[in-house]
Design a protein around this motif. Structure first.
Motif, PDB file in Angstrom:
ATOM      1  N   ILE A   1       0.874  -1.159  -0.089  1.00  0.00           N
ATOM      2  CA  ILE A   1       0.030  -0.089  -0.043  1.00  0.00           C
ATOM      3  C   ILE A   1       0.844   1.188  -0.028  1.00  0.00           C
ATOM      4  CG2 ILE A   1      -1.656   1.350   1.462  1.00  0.00           C
ATOM      5  CD1 ILE A   1      -2.951  -1.434   2.058  1.00  0.00           C
ATOM      6  N   THR A   2       1.982   1.335   0.709  1.00  0.00           N
ATOM      7  CA  THR A   2       2.874   2.354   0.680  1.00  0.00           C
ATOM      8  C   THR A   2       3.426   2.744  -0.606  1.00  0.00           C
ATOM      9  OG1 THR A   2       4.099   1.043   2.189  1.00  0.00           O
ATOM     10  CG2 THR A   2       3.939   3.279   2.917  1.00  0.00           C
ATOM     11  N   VAL A   3       3.783   1.631  -1.385  1.00  0.00           N
ATOM     12  CA  VAL A   3       4.370   1.824  -2.660  1.00  0.00           C
ATOM     13  C   VAL A   3       3.265   2.275  -3.630  1.00  0.00           C
ATOM     14  CG1 VAL A   3       4.957   0.611  -4.697  1.00  0.00           C
ATOM     15  CG2 VAL A   3       5.908   0.012  -2.427  1.00  0.00           C
ATOM     16  N   LEU A   4       2.079   1.956  -3.480  1.00  0.00           N
ATOM     17  CA  LEU A   4       0.885   2.533  -4.309  1.00  0.00           C
ATOM     18  C   LEU A   4       0.559   3.909  -3.916  1.00  0.00           C
ATOM     19  CD1 LEU A   4      -1.384  -0.502  -4.510  1.00  0.00           C
ATOM     20  CD2 LEU A   4      -0.198   0.459  -6.377  1.00  0.00           C
ATOM     21  N   THR A   5       0.533   4.372  -2.523  1.00  0.00           N
ATOM     22  CA  THR A   5       0.389   5.459  -2.137  1.00  0.00           C
ATOM     23  C   THR A   5       1.370   6.508  -2.749  1.00  0.00           C
ATOM     24  OG1 THR A   5      -0.595   4.760  -0.313  1.00  0.00           O
ATOM     25  CG2 THR A   5       0.084   6.634  -0.150  1.00  0.00           C
ATOM     26  N   GLY A   6       2.621   6.082  -2.638  1.00  0.00           N
ATOM     27  CA  GLY A   6       3.719   6.631  -3.336  1.00  0.00           C
ATOM     28  C   GLY A   6       3.765   7.197  -4.682  1.00  0.00           C
ATOM     29  N   ALA A   7       3.209   6.115  -5.514  1.00  0.00           N
ATOM     30  CA  ALA A   7       3.175   6.068  -6.811  1.00  0.00           C
ATOM     31  C   ALA A   7       1.863   7.238  -7.251  1.00  0.00           C
ATOM     32  CB  ALA A   7       2.783   4.899  -7.481  1.00  0.00           C
ATOM     33  N   VAL A   8       0.936   7.175  -6.622  1.00  0.00           N
ATOM     34  CA  VAL A   8      -0.439   7.978  -6.683  1.00  0.00           C
ATOM     35  C   VAL A   8       0.140   9.400  -6.430  1.00  0.00           C
ATOM     36  CG1 VAL A   8      -2.533   8.566  -6.045  1.00  0.00           C
ATOM     37  CG2 VAL A   8      -2.032   6.214  -6.191  1.00  0.00           C
ATOM     38  N   VAL A   9       0.780   9.493  -5.532  1.00  0.00           N
ATOM     39  CA  VAL A   9       1.519  10.995  -5.003  1.00  0.00           C
ATOM     40  C   VAL A   9       2.338  11.541  -6.152  1.00  0.00           C
ATOM     41  CG1 VAL A   9       2.968  12.285  -3.314  1.00  0.00           C
ATOM     42  CG2 VAL A   9       1.156  10.553  -2.372  1.00  0.00           C
TER      43      VAL A   9
END
Length: 192
Positions: A2-10
């Motif tokens: 989830i942190t990787v996806l959140t970082g990618a979205v940001v």
């Protein structure tokens, strides 16, 4: 995960916002006339340029230079370079929507009529797509017309054209002079 996806979205959000900001700034600059969007790299209406400071320049090809090899064909399908290799020619570079080009057209017509007896012919190179060349053939019935594409076309680049209209005189395949105007029946020559 989830942190990787959140970082990618940001990161994607930041890039999209940056892209939109740059697009808005570019549109604003174009509307305010701070950027030039005309073919050949300069405004067509050089005498009345609203920003001032615009220096119209004659084509940069030097007298004595051979006609550059061009892949352009005339409206009737003949290779332009081959045509310009023989005889005496005035090549007029014009662009659609150019006020100066429209103002010079009657003078160019008179010039063509008065110089035809001397064996000098006219070729018109238009910054337009070949699909839309028929209108220019009708506008310049006295000339051989070739389309150079929209923007900085092959002939525009090869002859160093930055201002419209511009003129190049050619004799037997070699440039003899360049010019910006056709006052009366004589070309104002700019020789280096």
């Amino acid at each position: 995960m989830i942190t990787v996806l959140t970082g990618a979205v940001v990161i994607l959000t930041v890039l999209v916002v940056l892209d939109l900001s740059l697009t808005v700034l570019l549109i604003k600059a174009l509307r305010e006339g701070k950027l030039n969007s005309t073919p050949g790299g300069n405004d067509h209406d050089h005498p009345d340029h609203p920003e001032g400071g615009f220096e119209p320049t004659a084509p940069t090809i030097r007298p004595g230079s051979p006609v550059p090899p061009l892949g352009l064909t005339t409206a009737d399908g003949r290779p332009l370079s081959q045509i310009l290799a023989e005889g005496r020619w005035l090549v007029a570079f014009v662009s659609p929507g150019c006020e100066g080009c429209e103002q010079e057209r009657p003078v160019l017509t008179e010039w063509a009529d008065s110089h035809a007896a001397r064996g000098e012919r006219v070729a018109v190179v238009v910054t337009e797509s070949s699909q839309r060349i028929d209108a220019f053939v009708a506008d310049y019935p006295f000339a051989v017309v070739a389309a150079d594409g929209v923007g900085d076309g092959e002939a525009i680049s090869a002859f160093g054209v930055a201002t419209f209209p511009s003129y190049v005189r050619i004799a037997d395949g070699a440039v003899t002079s360049t010019a910006l105007e056709l006052p009366g029946h004589e070309v104002v020559l700019i020789d280096d």
